[in-house]
Design an enzyme around this catalytic site. Structure first.
Site, PDB file in Angstrom:
ATOM      1  CB  CYS A 260      -0.933   0.000   1.209  1.00  0.00           C
ATOM      2  SG  CYS A 260      -2.212  -1.250   1.107  1.00  0.00           S
TER       3      CYS A 260
HETATM    4  N1  LIG Z   1      -3.904  -5.728   2.523  1.00  0.00           N
HETATM    5  C1  LIG Z   1      -4.057  -4.519   3.001  1.00  0.00           C
HETATM    6  O1  LIG Z   1      -3.555  -4.200   4.069  1.00  0.00           O
HETATM    7  C2  LIG Z   1      -4.870  -3.483   2.257  1.00  0.00           C
HETATM    8  C3  LIG Z   1      -5.237  -2.325   2.947  1.00  0.00           C
HETATM    9  C4  LIG Z   1      -5.993  -1.376   2.297  1.00  0.00           C
HETATM   10  C5  LIG Z   1      -6.341  -1.568   0.964  1.00  0.00           C
HETATM   11  N2  LIG Z   1      -5.961  -2.698   0.298  1.00  0.00           N
HETATM   12  C6  LIG Z   1      -6.388  -2.847  -1.089  1.00  0.00           C
HETATM   13  O2  LIG Z   1      -7.435  -3.815  -1.130  1.00  0.00           O
HETATM   14  C7  LIG Z   1      -7.364  -4.549  -2.366  1.00  0.00           C
HETATM   15  C8  LIG Z   1      -7.264  -6.043  -2.066  1.00  0.00           C
HETATM   16  O3  LIG Z   1      -6.035  -6.284  -1.389  1.00  0.00           O
HETATM   17  P1  LIG Z   1      -5.734  -7.614  -0.583  1.00  0.00           P
HETATM   18  O4  LIG Z   1      -4.533  -7.318   0.253  1.00  0.00           O
HETATM   19  O5  LIG Z   1      -6.961  -8.127   0.072  1.00  0.00           O
HETATM   20  O6  LIG Z   1      -5.320  -8.598  -1.785  1.00  0.00           O
HETATM   21  P2  LIG Z   1      -5.009 -10.171  -1.670  1.00  0.00           P
HETATM   22  O7  LIG Z   1      -4.013 -10.448  -2.715  1.00  0.00           O
HETATM   23  O8  LIG Z   1      -4.737 -10.549  -0.253  1.00  0.00           O
HETATM   24  O9  LIG Z   1      -6.388 -10.876  -2.041  1.00  0.00           O
HETATM   25  C9  LIG Z   1      -7.045 -10.699  -3.238  1.00  0.00           C
HETATM   26  C10 LIG Z   1      -7.882 -11.920  -3.543  1.00  0.00           C
HETATM   27  O10 LIG Z   1      -8.620 -11.631  -4.731  1.00  0.00           O
HETATM   28  C11 LIG Z   1      -8.633 -12.791  -5.543  1.00  0.00           C
HETATM   29  N3  LIG Z   1      -8.896 -12.359  -6.921  1.00  0.00           N
HETATM   30  C12 LIG Z   1      -8.063 -11.783  -7.812  1.00  0.00           C
HETATM   31  N4  LIG Z   1      -8.724 -11.479  -8.948  1.00  0.00           N
HETATM   32  C13 LIG Z   1     -10.008 -11.853  -8.766  1.00  0.00           C
HETATM   33  C14 LIG Z   1     -11.175 -11.784  -9.561  1.00  0.00           C
HETATM   34  N5  LIG Z   1     -11.171 -11.220 -10.775  1.00  0.00           N
HETATM   35  N6  LIG Z   1     -12.325 -12.295  -9.050  1.00  0.00           N
HETATM   36  C15 LIG Z   1     -12.358 -12.854  -7.812  1.00  0.00           C
HETATM   37  N7  LIG Z   1     -11.279 -12.935  -7.009  1.00  0.00           N
HETATM   38  C16 LIG Z   1     -10.122 -12.430  -7.478  1.00  0.00           C
HETATM   39  C17 LIG Z   1      -7.283 -13.437  -5.320  1.00  0.00           C
HETATM   40  O11 LIG Z   1      -7.311 -14.817  -5.630  1.00  0.00           O
HETATM   41  C18 LIG Z   1      -7.065 -13.176  -3.807  1.00  0.00           C
HETATM   42  O12 LIG Z   1      -7.553 -14.245  -3.028  1.00  0.00           O
HETATM   43  C19 LIG Z   1      -6.166  -3.997  -3.120  1.00  0.00           C
HETATM   44  O13 LIG Z   1      -6.605  -2.989  -4.003  1.00  0.00           O
HETATM   45  C20 LIG Z   1      -5.327  -3.394  -2.025  1.00  0.00           C
HETATM   46  O14 LIG Z   1      -4.509  -2.364  -2.516  1.00  0.00           O
HETATM   47  C21 LIG Z   1      -5.248  -3.667   0.937  1.00  0.00           C
END
Ligand SMILES: NC(=O)c1ccc[n+]([C@@H]2O[C@H](COP(=O)([O-])OP(=O)(O)OC[C@H]3O[C@@H](n4cnc5c(N)ncnc54)[C@H](O)[C@@H]3O)[C@@H](O)[C@H]2O)c1
Length: 422
Positions: A260
């Site tokens: 992030c």
């Molecule tokens: N992890 C954090 O601390 C955090 C904090 C704030 C914002 N975010 C944002 O939130 C979003 C998600 O991040 P995350 O850390 O949860 O990601 P992650 O990689 O942990 O999980 C994403 C999930 O989405 C699935 N996926 C991918 N493409 C897909 C699709 N087309 N349909 C269905 N499932 C799909 C993947 O298999 C995975 O399980 C990102 O934009 C990230 O920048 C993350």
């Protein structure tokens, strides 16, 4: 409560959200394209640090189900999208997963559904990219279906603030979209804040992360010249922090990590450059400074070994904590990676200890490293220890007592003759 919720993406963001919604009685499907993730979740195994297997089991008992089958979208009252937005080669977000999810939603969407994007992205994505794929010109936004953006603020490893008590910002494409998104999140989140629109909600998220990035760069830059001027910047920050207004303390460190803080501000600078043709200079400067931080740590390690009459080449350097932040297992963009690569390129014998990371393969280090089996023995065997992440499991008093020289990049250790603050 009869609301049917589909949460698309069951990672760090989507899974805690889905289970929190199940806790208050929503019928939740966790939709993910990863078959192994879905199978593990349905068998009761969580892959996310902050979600225990017990909490997952409680969610399953409450009706939560993971699935790869998007047909559940047709019966959903609300669909929330939490798919990744990794950095693309040209500096903006790779919107492939967001577009993929939007297309699938568009194929299955029923009238009157509320669709919310949570993935971090540049302002304008919800209206310009996401919404057209969701509606496919079949539905009018604000009357047939409702579309909003709500930034995810989850802070992995934070025991105080979780899904429920972290205020949630919502911004819809129309006022009705905003109201519906607010009503939805109010079912399971204590405080919901209405933004003026989707773009403002998108911008709020990037402002928050750019603020952190820039302020970390500020103290990282000040650290360098404070060292040369023989000023203890850590002490100066402690003093400044006593001001009860107008100051928020940031402390230097080995660089910014995670996916992030080092990444999100680029989405904004990329957008500004692409749309307006000029640079977002604060972000570019912060990136330059924070990117150089691991090299600065390497140079301090070099200097501390030199003080002991040792060359980096052939010295044993133990890295303590290689994740990007304390008390989690996530190594994405961790500054430990470029630091290990730099030290290895100078011929150091790099090893590590991290209770969350059994095996580690930093870029530029030819072999996969295995976590040191015994921390005390590893500290004894090292010429220099570099503390990168102060995981709460560590007994630092015991580590310091071993007498090995320690470079403390977090200001976590008490002052002792063998402890050297960055
Ligand atoms: N992890 C954090 O601390 C955090 C904090 C704030 C914002 N975010 C944002 O939130 C979003 C998600 O991040 P995350 O850390 O949860 O990601 P992650 O990689 O942990 O999980 C994403 C999930 O989405 C699935 N996926 C991918 N493409 C897909 C699709 N087309 N349909 C269905 N499932 C799909 C993947 O298999 C995975 O399980 C990102 O934009 C990230 O920048 C993350």
């Amino acid at each position: 409560m009869s609301k049917n919720l589909v949460v698309v993406g069951q990672g760090y963001v989507g899974l805690p959200m889905a289970l929190r919604a199940a806790e208050v009685g929503l019928k939740v499907h966790g939709l993910d394209t990863n078959i192994a993730t879905v199978a593990a979740l349905n068998s009761g195994t969580s892959h996310i640090d902050d979600v225990s297997d017990a909490y997952l089991a409680a969610g399953i008992a409450n009706g939560y189900e993971a699935t790869t089958d998007p047909s559940c979208i047709a019966n959903a009252d609300v669909v929330v999208v939490c798919v990744p937005t990794p950095l693309a080669a040209e500096g903006g977000p790779d919107l492939g997963p967001v577009e993929g999810a939007a297309r699938v939603i568009g194929e299955h969407l029923s009238p009157d559904t509320l669709v919310i994007l949570e993935s971090t992205t540049y302002p304008g994505t919800t209206e310009e990219v996401f919404a057209p794929l969701v509606t496919r010109s079949r539905f009018d936004v604000g009357s047939d279906v409702f579309i909003a953006f709500s930034p995810e603020r989850i802070d992995p490893g934070n025991a105080t603030y979780g899904v429920r008590n972290t205020p949630k910002v919502v911004g819809g494409m129309t006022p009705e979209c905003t109201h519906r998104a607010k009503d939805f999140y109010s079912l399971f989140i204590d405080t919901v804040v209405e933004a003026r629109g989707a773009k403002e909600a998108e911008m709020a998220k990037l402002l928050e992360n750019t603020f952190r990035h820039v302020n970390i760069a500020l103290v990282n830059e000040m650290l360098r010249f404070s060292q040369e001027l023989d000023i203890d910047l850590w002490d100066a920050i402690d003093c400044a922090e006593t001001k009860p207004f107008g100051f928020m303390a940031f402390r230097p460190g080995p660089g910014v990590g995670g996916h992030c803080i080092p990444v999100d501000p680029s989405y904004l600078s990329h957008r500004v450059k692409a749309k307006l043709g000029y640079a977002f200079r604060m972000v570019e400067l912060a990136e330059e400074i924070n990117h150089a931080a691991p090299d600065y740590v390497a140079s301090r390690a070099w200097s501390l070994l030199n003080d002991q009459g040792k060359a980096v080449n052939g010295s044993r350097v133990l890295l303590l904590g290689v994740t990007y932040k304390p008390d989690i297992a996530d190594c994405r963009e961790s500054p430990a990676d470029p630091l290990a690569a730099r030290l290895a390129s100078w011929g150091a014998d790099v090893s590590y200890h991290d209770p969350f990371v059994p095996r580690w393969s930093p870029r530029g280090v030819s072999n996969v490293l295995t976590c040191a089996a015994d921390l005390n023995n590893a500290v004894d065997a090292a010429d220099l220890v570099v503390l990168l992440q102060p995981h709460s499991d560590y007994d630092f008093e015991a580590v310091v007592r071993r007498d090995t020289h320690i470079l403390d990049t977090r200001g976590a250790l008490a002052a002792e003759k063998n402890v050297h603050r960055l």
